[in-house]
Design a protein around this motif. Structure first.
Motif, PDB file in Angstrom:
ATOM      1  N   LYS A 147      -9.224  -9.360  -0.510  1.00  0.00           N
ATOM      2  CA  LYS A 147     -10.473  -9.206  -0.048  1.00  0.00           C
ATOM      3  C   LYS A 147     -11.209 -10.466  -0.133  1.00  0.00           C
ATOM      4  CE  LYS A 147     -11.620  -4.521  -1.155  1.00  0.00           C
ATOM      5  NZ  LYS A 147     -12.036  -3.944   0.335  1.00  0.00           N
ATOM      6  N   ALA A 148     -10.854 -11.435  -0.838  1.00  0.00           N
ATOM      7  CA  ALA A 148     -11.596 -12.729  -0.765  1.00  0.00           C
ATOM      8  C   ALA A 148     -11.050 -13.173   0.381  1.00  0.00           C
ATOM      9  CB  ALA A 148     -11.016 -13.531  -1.973  1.00  0.00           C
ATOM     10  N   PHE A 149      -9.710 -13.436   0.690  1.00  0.00           N
ATOM     11  CA  PHE A 149      -9.389 -13.861   2.071  1.00  0.00           C
ATOM     12  C   PHE A 149     -10.109 -13.499   3.307  1.00  0.00           C
ATOM     13  CE2 PHE A 149      -6.457 -13.548   5.762  1.00  0.00           C
ATOM     14  CZ  PHE A 149      -6.334 -14.888   5.989  1.00  0.00           C
ATOM     15  N   ARG A 150     -10.049 -12.125   3.292  1.00  0.00           N
ATOM     16  CA  ARG A 150     -11.066 -11.526   4.306  1.00  0.00           C
ATOM     17  C   ARG A 150     -12.600 -11.780   4.387  1.00  0.00           C
ATOM     18  NH1 ARG A 150      -8.795  -5.248   4.625  1.00  0.00           N
ATOM     19  NH2 ARG A 150      -6.801  -5.864   5.207  1.00  0.00           N
ATOM     20  N   PHE A 151     -13.135 -12.141   3.091  1.00  0.00           N
ATOM     21  CA  PHE A 151     -14.368 -12.569   2.827  1.00  0.00           C
ATOM     22  C   PHE A 151     -14.667 -14.015   3.596  1.00  0.00           C
ATOM     23  CE2 PHE A 151     -17.792 -14.780   0.567  1.00  0.00           C
ATOM     24  CZ  PHE A 151     -18.834 -13.993   0.748  1.00  0.00           C
ATOM     25  N   GLY A 180       0.814  -1.270  -0.086  1.00  0.00           N
ATOM     26  CA  GLY A 180      -0.136   0.139  -0.148  1.00  0.00           C
ATOM     27  C   GLY A 180       0.883   1.387  -0.102  1.00  0.00           C
ATOM     28  N   LYS A 181       1.959   1.197   0.846  1.00  0.00           N
ATOM     29  CA  LYS A 181       2.681   2.321   0.961  1.00  0.00           C
ATOM     30  C   LYS A 181       3.440   2.544  -0.441  1.00  0.00           C
ATOM     31  CE  LYS A 181       3.538   2.185   5.794  1.00  0.00           C
ATOM     32  NZ  LYS A 181       4.340   2.303   6.935  1.00  0.00           N
ATOM     33  N   LEU A 230      -9.644   0.226  -4.698  1.00  0.00           N
ATOM     34  CA  LEU A 230     -10.328  -1.264  -4.312  1.00  0.00           C
ATOM     35  C   LEU A 230      -9.727  -1.597  -2.708  1.00  0.00           C
ATOM     36  CD1 LEU A 230     -11.850  -3.720  -4.714  1.00  0.00           C
ATOM     37  CD2 LEU A 230      -9.599  -4.567  -5.577  1.00  0.00           C
ATOM     38  N   ARG A 231      -8.458  -1.157  -2.348  1.00  0.00           N
ATOM     39  CA  ARG A 231      -8.027  -1.328  -1.121  1.00  0.00           C
ATOM     40  C   ARG A 231      -8.692  -0.645  -0.012  1.00  0.00           C
ATOM     41  NH1 ARG A 231      -2.710   1.757  -0.586  1.00  0.00           N
ATOM     42  NH2 ARG A 231      -3.924   3.196  -0.291  1.00  0.00           N
ATOM     43  N   ASP A 232      -9.067   0.739  -0.430  1.00  0.00           N
ATOM     44  CA  ASP A 232      -9.640   1.658   0.334  1.00  0.00           C
ATOM     45  C   ASP A 232     -11.466   1.678   0.244  1.00  0.00           C
ATOM     46  OD1 ASP A 232      -7.097   2.483   1.268  1.00  0.00           O
ATOM     47  OD2 ASP A 232      -6.973   4.148  -0.167  1.00  0.00           O
ATOM     48  N   ASP A 233     -11.769   0.621  -0.126  1.00  0.00           N
ATOM     49  CA  ASP A 233     -13.187   0.667  -0.834  1.00  0.00           C
ATOM     50  C   ASP A 233     -13.896   1.911  -1.268  1.00  0.00           C
ATOM     51  OD1 ASP A 233     -13.411  -2.004   0.155  1.00  0.00           O
ATOM     52  OD2 ASP A 233     -13.884  -1.496   2.157  1.00  0.00           O
ATOM     53  N   LYS A 234     -13.055   2.473  -2.134  1.00  0.00           N
ATOM     54  CA  LYS A 234     -13.378   3.619  -2.867  1.00  0.00           C
ATOM     55  C   LYS A 234     -13.950   3.590  -4.560  1.00  0.00           C
ATOM     56  CE  LYS A 234     -11.979   6.257   0.606  1.00  0.00           C
ATOM     57  NZ  LYS A 234     -12.851   6.655   1.524  1.00  0.00           N
ATOM     58  N   HIS A 235     -14.300   2.299  -4.733  1.00  0.00           N
ATOM     59  CA  HIS A 235     -14.778   2.074  -6.013  1.00  0.00           C
ATOM     60  C   HIS A 235     -16.197   2.381  -6.040  1.00  0.00           C
ATOM     61  CE1 HIS A 235     -11.791   0.352  -8.656  1.00  0.00           C
ATOM     62  NE2 HIS A 235     -11.212  -0.336  -7.519  1.00  0.00           N
ATOM     63  N   ILE A 236     -17.116   2.610  -7.426  1.00  0.00           N
ATOM     64  CA  ILE A 236     -18.372   2.988  -7.299  1.00  0.00           C
ATOM     65  C   ILE A 236     -19.109   1.768  -6.790  1.00  0.00           C
ATOM     66  CG2 ILE A 236     -20.033   3.830  -8.904  1.00  0.00           C
ATOM     67  CD1 ILE A 236     -17.726   5.272 -10.272  1.00  0.00           C
ATOM     68  N   THR A 237     -20.082   1.992  -6.164  1.00  0.00           N
ATOM     69  CA  THR A 237     -21.179   0.983  -5.817  1.00  0.00           C
ATOM     70  C   THR A 237     -22.231   1.752  -5.959  1.00  0.00           C
ATOM     71  OG1 THR A 237     -20.964   1.710  -3.405  1.00  0.00           O
ATOM     72  CG2 THR A 237     -19.576  -0.150  -4.054  1.00  0.00           C
ATOM     73  N   ILE A 238     -23.585   0.406  -6.049  1.00  0.00           N
ATOM     74  CA  ILE A 238     -24.913   0.981  -6.043  1.00  0.00           C
ATOM     75  C   ILE A 238     -25.511   0.683  -4.672  1.00  0.00           C
ATOM     76  CG2 ILE A 238     -26.819   0.589  -7.325  1.00  0.00           C
ATOM     77  CD1 ILE A 238     -25.348  -0.785  -9.586  1.00  0.00           C
ATOM     78  N   ASP A 239     -25.108   1.799  -3.859  1.00  0.00           N
ATOM     79  CA  ASP A 239     -25.572   1.380  -2.459  1.00  0.00           C
ATOM     80  C   ASP A 239     -27.042   1.513  -2.242  1.00  0.00           C
ATOM     81  OD1 ASP A 239     -22.966   1.694  -1.432  1.00  0.00           O
ATOM     82  OD2 ASP A 239     -22.891   3.713  -1.219  1.00  0.00           O
TER      83      ASP A 239
END
Length: 165
Positions: A144-148, A5-6, A60-69
């Motif tokens: 993300k899959a690992f976390r899921f 990330g850094k 993607l790392r920071d969950d900033k992608h567009i979503t249909i909330d």
């Protein structure tokens, strides 16, 4: 993952600032010195494209992608899990496609010795961002899959806080 990330952040910032610097230089040369720098546009574009492609994985790392909330927020917990799973599968597949297509583009441009018009810079170097960006994106989707699939309780039991947000 923190180190990655850094590295992503530093490289994106450097590329973005370099692109802006080149752009300002070109504007100064053109309008103040009356001397057009045609190569500058090619390098400016390349730097910003690289910064943006690296930015895909940071978003993607920071969950900033567009979503249909509006739709997702109305899902019950089971539907939310199914939606997340489908998103992960599509994201991983897209990343692999991105890597594969990028490698093909790099190889083709390298074999054909294609260069940019003004600077005559090898275009395969520009295309390298496709497999690099795809690999970064793939890495983030796997994370993300690992976390899921691994429950947070399992992470706490092992004492591994690196995967926690």
């Amino acid at each position: 993952m923190k180190l990655l990330g850094k590295i992503e952040n530093v490289i994106s910032i450097i590329l973005f600032l370099a692109g802006i610097t080149i752009s300002l230089y070109a504007v100064f040369m053109r309008y103040v010195m009356n001397s057009s720098q045609s190569w500058a546009t090619e390098f400016f574009t390349m730097m910003l494209v690289w910064a943006i492609f690296i930015g895909f994985s940071t978003a993607l790392r920071d969950d900033k992608h567009i979503t249909i909330d509006i739709l997702y927020d109305r899902f019950n917990p089971a539907m939310k899990k199914i939606s997340e799973f489908i998103t992960l599968i599509i994201g991983i597949a897209f990343s692999i496609f991105f890597i594969w297509t990028g490698i093909e583009m790099v190889i083709t441009a390298y074999q054909q010795e294609i260069t940019t018009l003004d600077a005559e810079f090898p275009i395969w170097i520009n295309y390298l961002i496709m497999p690099i960006g795809g690999t970064l994106l793939f890495t983030r989707f796997v994370e993300k899959a690992f976390r899921f699939f691994v429950k947070k309780e399992d992470i706490h039991k092992e004492g591994n806080t690196e995967w926690q947000q």
